[in-house]
Write a protein that holds these residues in place. Structure first.
Motif, short mmCIF file in Angstrom:
data_model
loop_
_atom_site.label_atom_id
_atom_site.label_comp_id
_atom_site.label_asym_id
_atom_site.label_seq_id
_atom_site.Cartn_x
_atom_site.Cartn_y
_atom_site.Cartn_z
N ASN A 120 3.22 6.00 -3.17
CA ASN A 120 4.45 6.78 -3.35
C ASN A 120 5.14 7.14 -2.04
O ASN A 120 5.78 8.20 -1.92
CB ASN A 120 4.15 8.06 -4.14
CG ASN A 120 3.45 7.78 -5.46
OD1 ASN A 120 4.05 7.22 -6.38
ND2 ASN A 120 2.18 8.14 -5.56
N CYS A 121 5.02 6.27 -1.04
CA CYS A 121 5.67 6.51 0.25
C CYS A 121 7.09 5.97 0.26
O CYS A 121 7.45 5.08 -0.51
CB CYS A 121 4.88 5.81 1.37
SG CYS A 121 3.24 6.48 1.69
N SER A 122 7.89 6.50 1.16
CA SER A 122 9.19 5.89 1.46
C SER A 122 8.95 4.87 2.57
O SER A 122 8.15 5.10 3.48
CB SER A 122 10.19 6.95 1.91
OG SER A 122 9.72 7.62 3.06
N ILE A 123 9.65 3.74 2.48
CA ILE A 123 9.46 2.65 3.45
C ILE A 123 10.54 2.75 4.52
O ILE A 123 11.74 2.83 4.22
CB ILE A 123 9.52 1.28 2.76
CG1 ILE A 123 8.56 1.23 1.57
CG2 ILE A 123 9.20 0.16 3.75
CD1 ILE A 123 7.11 1.53 1.89
N THR A 124 10.11 2.77 5.77
CA THR A 124 11.03 2.87 6.90
C THR A 124 11.80 1.55 7.05
O THR A 124 11.18 0.49 7.23
CB THR A 124 10.27 3.18 8.19
OG1 THR A 124 9.47 4.35 8.01
CG2 THR A 124 11.23 3.41 9.35
N ARG A 125 13.13 1.61 6.96
CA ARG A 125 13.92 0.38 7.01
C ARG A 125 13.96 -0.21 8.41
O ARG A 125 14.04 -1.43 8.57
CB ARG A 125 15.35 0.64 6.52
CG ARG A 125 15.47 1.12 5.06
CD ARG A 125 14.75 0.18 4.11
NE ARG A 125 15.13 0.37 2.71
CZ ARG A 125 14.55 1.21 1.87
NH1 ARG A 125 13.52 1.94 2.29
NH2 ARG A 125 14.96 1.31 0.62
N PHE A 126 13.95 0.63 9.44
CA PHE A 126 13.94 0.15 10.82
C PHE A 126 12.71 0.74 11.51
O PHE A 126 12.58 1.95 11.65
CB PHE A 126 15.21 0.56 11.56
CG PHE A 126 15.27 0.06 12.98
CD1 PHE A 126 15.77 -1.20 13.26
CD2 PHE A 126 14.80 0.84 14.02
CE1 PHE A 126 15.81 -1.66 14.57
CE2 PHE A 126 14.84 0.39 15.33
CZ PHE A 126 15.35 -0.87 15.61
N ALA B 127 0.84 -1.21 0.00
CA ALA B 127 0.00 0.00 0.00
C ALA B 127 0.87 1.25 0.00
O ALA B 127 0.59 2.22 -0.72
CB ALA B 127 -0.92 -0.01 1.21
N GLY B 128 1.93 1.24 0.80
CA GLY B 128 2.82 2.39 0.87
C GLY B 128 3.48 2.68 -0.47
O GLY B 128 3.55 3.85 -0.90
#
Length: 475
Positions: free
Chosen positions: A67-73, A62-63
């Motif tokens: 067009n979201c950035s995905i949080t790595r941590f 969904a993110g």
């Protein structure tokens, strides 16, 4: 206008995973109360949650689609509050490290593209459901929904009218449907939204005090709720009053909102990291694997329909607003049907019948609509007869040609038979024949109508027109 409207939305979407977010219970709507729950999702002492990896897959999907950035941590947090439908007295959610951030959705407003920011998308568990029995003067709680996985999508306060907000909600819903992240069945509570509305003087930079409205269970209700709140706040400000930050409950039956409580701030929930769950680490490989599964999204499909099929913008918007409808359209085109003809049937009689019958999906296969269109193009039935056949197709699974025979709607195209009808009509209407010879064009239409009447609507209009013209010109 004296004030500028500022709207932000918080949308909760239930994810279409097979099991719940922290246990193995079925993630399924319905069932007898308290039959889809276990010690974990009902918060029994000593139980431990285990995160469902599919929830992360769906949320990341969904993110990326928004067009979201995905949080790595990332991590999960406890949101503490007391309510009967929350057995643990806290909800596992995300606070300062949401899974997805800084995205956007482009919407079309009055023919112009406008970008609406997505502040964040985070995962959390749903609460149960209170059922109020007015006759028994009591309330019971159903914990089946406890632990159902949610994503909460928070928009930036970029919306400037209820109309814009409704378009945004419809666009977001279509993205969730296309990615199959959620089934978006609002009647089942799969998609819910809270509405934040504030007003500020035109030209001001600072936002006004916002009020949040809950219990909004449809887009039309959200639209009415926003209209009401804009009007209510305008009247308060015009009267010299002050807008209080509060949470209000929307009553769609009476068309009003009422105060529930003073609006909480984040510190009121006493967030702290969830001690029973490990942090979440997302790799680049994981993200790219999910990105590869994202299908053609609504906006790309709209552009393809306009560019490849020369459909009007309006047609492409209506067709792509529902994944089911767009898939159906594509299937018809793959069978060789004309794009514009299919579009006309889907947007006209098909959609109208679906709304009247409250259907979510077209009940007959694309091949049958294509077959029906072919019968019209071959002259087997008229357009009006096809409408009757289509109506029958919603309740009868037979092939269109079988329905034509059953209803006796086959079009008469035999010239010998039609000439006899025309001779009869001309003999019965000598005055109309004289009018035609005198140059009165309406006489031709009248004689056509009389021939159709004699044939009980079965005569092929094109053949009649040709034979009637020949007969009149030879008199």
């Amino acid at each position: 206008m004296k004030y500028e409207t500022v709207i932000g939305l918080e949308i909760h979407a239930e994810l279409s995973t097979k099991t719940k977010i922290y246990c193995g219970c079925k993630n399924e709507f319905g069932g007898e109360p308290n039959t889809h729950c276990c010690p974990v999702c009902t918060g029994m002492p000593g139980t431990l949650p285990v995160l469902n990896k599919s929830v992360l897959d769906y949320a990341i999907k969904a993110g990326l689609a928004m067009n979201c950035s995905i949080t790595r941590f990332s991590k999960q947090d406890r949101k503490n509050y007391f309510y009967p439908d929350l057995p643990k007295a806290y909800q596992i959610s995300q606070f300062d490290l949401p899974l997805c951030e800084n995205g956007y959705i482009d919407i079309m407003v009055d023919g112009q593209e406008k970008r609406i920011g997505i502040t964040r998308i985070h995962i959390e568990e749903d609460a149960g459901k209170l059922i109020h029995d007015d006759y028994g003067n009591m309330s019971i709680v159903d914990y089946n929904r406890c632990g159902v996985p949610l994503i909460e999508i928070v928009s930036e306060p970029d919306l400037r009218s209820p109309e814009e907000a409704k378009i945004f909600l419809e666009t977001l819903k279509s993205i969730l449907e296309y990615t199959e992240v959620s089934d978006c069945k609002m009647q089942e509570g799969s998609l819910r939204c809270d509405v934040n509305v504030s007003l500020r003087p035109v030209g001001a930079k600072e936002y006004g005090t916002r009020c949040e409205m809950k219990n909004v269970n449809s887009f039309s209700a959200a639209f009415r709720a926003m209209q009401f709140e804009v009007k209510r706040q305008s009247e308060v400000l015009d009267g010299g009053g002050v807008i209080e930050q509060e949470t209000r409950r929307w009553d769609d039956v009476h068309g009003i909102s009422t105060v529930m409580r003073t609006k909480e701030d984040a510190h009121d929930y006493r967030y702290f990291p969830e001690p029973d769950l490990l942090p979440i680490e997302i790799s680049d490989e994981w993200i790219e694997k999910i990105r590869a599964t994202i299908p053609e999204l609504p906006e790309a499909r709209r552009q393809r329909y306009v560019g490849e099929y020369a459909l009007p913008e309006y047609d492409s918007f209506i067709l792509t607003s529902s994944k089911n409808m767009a898939d159906y359209f594509d299937a018809c085109i793959s069978l060789g049907a004309s794009p514009k003809t299919v579009s006309n049937w889907l947007m006209g009689d098909v959609l109208r019948s679906m709304k009247e019958m409250e259907l979510e999906k077209i009940p007959f296969e694309p091949s049958k609509l294509v077959s029906l269109i072919g019968l019209i193009e071959k002259g087997t039935i008229s357009n009006n007869a096809a409408k009757k056949v289509l109506a029958e197709m919603f309740t009868d699974d037979s092939e269109p040609m079988a329905l034509v025979e059953k209803l006796g709607l086959a079009q008469v195209s035999d010239e010998g038979e039609l000439k006899k009808m025309i001779e009869e009509v001309l003999a019965q209407n000598p005055q109309s024949v004289e009018d035609f010879k005198a140059g009165k064009g309406k006489a031709m239409g009248f004689l056509m109508g009389q021939t159709m009447k004699i044939s009980k609507g079965k005569a092929n209009p094109q053949v009649i027109s040709k034979l009637l013209s020949e007969a009149l010109n030879n008199m």
